[in-house]
Scaffold this active site. Structure first.
Site, PDB file in Angstrom:
ATOM      1  N   GLY A   6      37.565  42.071  44.512  1.00 16.62           N
ATOM      2  CA  GLY A   6      37.997  43.087  45.484  1.00 16.62           C
ATOM      3  C   GLY A   6      39.419  43.549  45.194  1.00 16.62           C
ATOM      4  N   ARG A  46      32.637  44.424  39.970  1.00 18.50           N
ATOM      5  CA  ARG A  46      31.992  43.108  39.943  1.00 18.50           C
ATOM      6  C   ARG A  46      30.933  43.195  38.847  1.00 18.50           C
ATOM      7  NH1 ARG A  46      34.192  40.704  44.713  1.00 18.50           N
ATOM      8  NH2 ARG A  46      34.548  42.271  46.296  1.00 18.50           N
ATOM      9  N   ASP A  51      38.693  33.685  43.504  1.00 15.79           N
ATOM     10  CA  ASP A  51      38.033  32.503  42.927  1.00 15.79           C
ATOM     11  C   ASP A  51      36.942  32.843  41.916  1.00 15.79           C
ATOM     12  OD1 ASP A  51      39.455  30.479  44.080  1.00 15.79           O
ATOM     13  OD2 ASP A  51      38.166  30.328  45.843  1.00 15.79           O
ATOM     14  N   THR A  70      43.994  38.826  46.548  1.00 19.30           N
ATOM     15  CA  THR A  70      42.939  39.150  47.512  1.00 19.30           C
ATOM     16  C   THR A  70      43.561  39.212  48.899  1.00 19.30           C
ATOM     17  OG1 THR A  70      41.064  38.206  48.747  1.00 19.30           O
ATOM     18  CG2 THR A  70      42.250  36.686  47.354  1.00 19.30           C
ATOM     19  N   ASP A 102      42.314  38.297  51.528  1.00 17.62           N
ATOM     20  CA  ASP A 102      41.774  37.240  52.395  1.00 17.62           C
ATOM     21  C   ASP A 102      42.626  35.966  52.454  1.00 17.62           C
ATOM     22  OD1 ASP A 102      39.643  39.023  52.639  1.00 17.62           O
ATOM     23  OD2 ASP A 102      38.523  38.074  51.008  1.00 17.62           O
ATOM     24  N   ASP A 113      42.334  33.374  50.704  1.00 18.16           N
ATOM     25  CA  ASP A 113      41.368  32.280  50.768  1.00 18.16           C
ATOM     26  C   ASP A 113      41.308  31.444  49.482  1.00 18.16           C
ATOM     27  OD1 ASP A 113      40.262  34.228  49.172  1.00 18.16           O
ATOM     28  OD2 ASP A 113      38.294  34.229  50.138  1.00 18.16           O
ATOM     29  N   ARG A 154      36.323  37.601  54.625  1.00 13.40           N
ATOM     30  CA  ARG A 154      35.145  36.922  54.059  1.00 13.40           C
ATOM     31  C   ARG A 154      34.866  35.652  54.853  1.00 13.40           C
ATOM     32  NH1 ARG A 154      32.917  38.379  48.594  1.00 13.40           N
ATOM     33  NH2 ARG A 154      34.482  37.390  47.323  1.00 13.40           N
TER      34      ARG A 154
HETATM   35  P1  ATP Z   1      37.531  38.591  45.981  1.00  9.10           P
HETATM   36  O1  ATP Z   1      38.013  37.342  46.645  1.00  9.10           O
HETATM   37  O2  ATP Z   1      38.389  39.761  46.234  1.00  9.10           O
HETATM   38  O3  ATP Z   1      36.088  38.886  46.222  1.00  9.10           O
HETATM   39  P2  ATP Z   1      36.763  37.431  43.440  1.00  9.10           P
HETATM   40  O4  ATP Z   1      37.453  37.347  42.136  1.00  9.10           O
HETATM   41  O5  ATP Z   1      36.381  36.119  44.094  1.00  9.10           O
HETATM   42  O6  ATP Z   1      37.666  38.339  44.372  1.00  9.10           O
HETATM   43  P3  ATP Z   1      33.982  37.986  42.744  1.00  9.10           P
HETATM   44  O7  ATP Z   1      33.155  39.192  42.946  1.00  9.10           O
HETATM   45  O8  ATP Z   1      33.512  36.691  43.305  1.00  9.10           O
HETATM   46  O9  ATP Z   1      35.446  38.345  43.280  1.00  9.10           O
HETATM   47  O10 ATP Z   1      34.203  37.766  41.157  1.00  9.10           O
HETATM   48  C1  ATP Z   1      34.615  38.816  40.320  1.00  9.10           C
HETATM   49  C2  ATP Z   1      33.860  38.750  39.021  1.00  9.10           C
HETATM   50  O11 ATP Z   1      34.096  37.473  38.383  1.00  9.10           O
HETATM   51  C3  ATP Z   1      32.344  38.834  39.155  1.00  9.10           C
HETATM   52  O12 ATP Z   1      31.880  40.156  39.211  1.00  9.10           O
HETATM   53  C4  ATP Z   1      31.861  38.114  37.907  1.00  9.10           C
HETATM   54  O13 ATP Z   1      31.829  38.966  36.781  1.00  9.10           O
HETATM   55  C5  ATP Z   1      32.924  37.044  37.688  1.00  9.10           C
HETATM   56  N1  ATP Z   1      32.436  35.771  38.249  1.00  9.10           N
HETATM   57  C6  ATP Z   1      32.220  35.476  39.557  1.00  9.10           C
HETATM   58  N2  ATP Z   1      31.719  34.235  39.699  1.00  9.10           N
HETATM   59  C7  ATP Z   1      31.618  33.719  38.459  1.00  9.10           C
HETATM   60  C8  ATP Z   1      31.171  32.458  37.935  1.00  9.10           C
HETATM   61  N3  ATP Z   1      30.715  31.486  38.721  1.00  9.10           N
HETATM   62  N4  ATP Z   1      31.199  32.297  36.583  1.00  9.10           N
HETATM   63  C9  ATP Z   1      31.649  33.280  35.788  1.00  9.10           C
HETATM   64  N5  ATP Z   1      32.077  34.477  36.213  1.00  9.10           N
HETATM   65  C10 ATP Z   1      32.070  34.707  37.524  1.00  9.10           C
END
Ligand code: ATP
Length: 323
Positions: free
Chosen positions: A14, A75, A106, A128, A130, A132, A174
């Protein structure tokens, strides 16, 4: 010292206000240390597609004050597969990328861990709204989001006061309640409902509203975290039980946008420059974190295994001050 010559920077997951300030810091601190910097557009999706541009001191001009991310984000389901990670590594090689700095949450850091297993040097910067991420007390964008929500609460309060109403406000976060808890305190909410704490609608919402009414209150604010949801149903229930006119507002994506606050710009600048400095010193595969006001760093795997807890004293404070 480091053998790294070329660093990639990407914003992932995000978007959050302050991501631009972090990218700017990576690019300018990176060039200061003598690195070449590549900007990866549209998150890991862009890495897979080779959507990669050479960054210069000027390419990050005029972005520090902008919300969102000028590199854009996405994503990518493909990246989260074993084949996707291998493809990303081969693209990084084609572009001569020795290290990757990701600004995200994360999920993005899990992706970094996968990349590091193939020898790519990595760094994660928490970005982020959040707040979190367990290893850090602060994530880029949180302060701006709090101020955006507070601004909305002040406006909603004007209309709630004028009509003797109850406002039920659903805020983002979230699965975490940090935004809700903080704006609950700063906005003077009668009740704050968080995913981290079980709640009973009669005891935790109806009772404080009725007690407040008996003491002469005429308008009310209930803050509900996205991770609990149901603002519309709660407003309806309050109206049925108390006869107080109640309205639900779900703030939504307005909370993600806007010009970053000074705090977010400075924190993003510090975190971005610190990530580059660590790579310069030969330190790799770390997540940048804020602990007791100082920047520190954790091993990616160790950081991902940590559990975040919400401050119980803050929850207690929100109740005491709601009287
Ligand atoms: P936010 O907290 O803003 O949602 P985030 O980094 O946690 O940020 P995600 O959509 O969970 O957002 O992850 C971003 C991208 O990271 C995903 O689209 C995917 O390509 C990659 N990703 C997420 N989870 C995994 C995982 N378990 N292993 C490898 N790559 C991952």
């Amino acid at each position: 010292m480091s053998k790294i010559k070329t660093i990639g920077v990407v914003t992932s997951g995000g978007d959050a206000p302050g991501m631009n300030a972090a990218v700017r810091a990576v690019v300018r601190a990176g060039i200061h240390y003598g690195f070449s910097i590549l900007g990866v557009r549209k998150g890991y999706e862009g890495l897979l597609r080779g959507d990669i541009v050479e960054m210069s001191l000027r390419s990050v001009g005029d972005i520090i004050h902008r919300g969102g991310t000028s590199l854009q984000t996405a994503r990518s389901a493909e990246f989260a597969t074993a084949e996707g990670v291998k493809k990303a590594i081969s693209i990084a090689k084609v572009f001569g990328m020795d290290a990757l700095i990701v600004i995200g949450g994360d999920g993005s850091f899990r992706g970094l861990l996968d990349l590091s297993k193939y020898g790519l040097a990595t760094m994660g910067i928490p970005g982020t709204i959040d707040n979190d991420i367990a290893c850090t007390e602060y994530t880029i964008g949180f302060d701006t989001a709090l101020n955006t929500v507070q601004d909305a609460i002040d406006k909603i309060r004007d209309t709630a006061y004028s009509h003797d109403r109850c406002s039920v406000l659903e805020v983002m976060g979230r699965k975490a309640g940090y935004i809700a808890l903080n704006v609950g305190i700063s906005g003077g909410a009668e009740a704050v409902i968080l995913p981290e704490k079980e709640f009973d609608i009669d005891k935790d919402i109806i009772k404080p509203i009725m007690e407040g009414r008996n003491r002469g209150k005429k308008h009310y604010l209930v803050v509900i975290a996205e991770g609990v949801g149901g603002a519309g149903e709660v407003a309806q229930y309050i109206e049925e039980k108390t006869d107080i006119k109640s309205r639900a507002t779900i703030l939504g994506h307005i909370q993600r946008g806007g010009s970053p606050t000074v705090y977010d710009r400075v924190m993003a600048s510090r975190m971005g420059a610190y990530a580059v400095k660590l790579l310069h010193e030969g330190v790799t595969n770390r997540i940048i974190a804020l602990q007791k006001g100082a920047l520190v760093n954790f091993d990616v795997q160790e950081a991902l295994a940590m559990k975040k807890t919400i401050d119980k004293d803050m929850i207690e404070l929100s109740k005491i001050l709601a009287m």
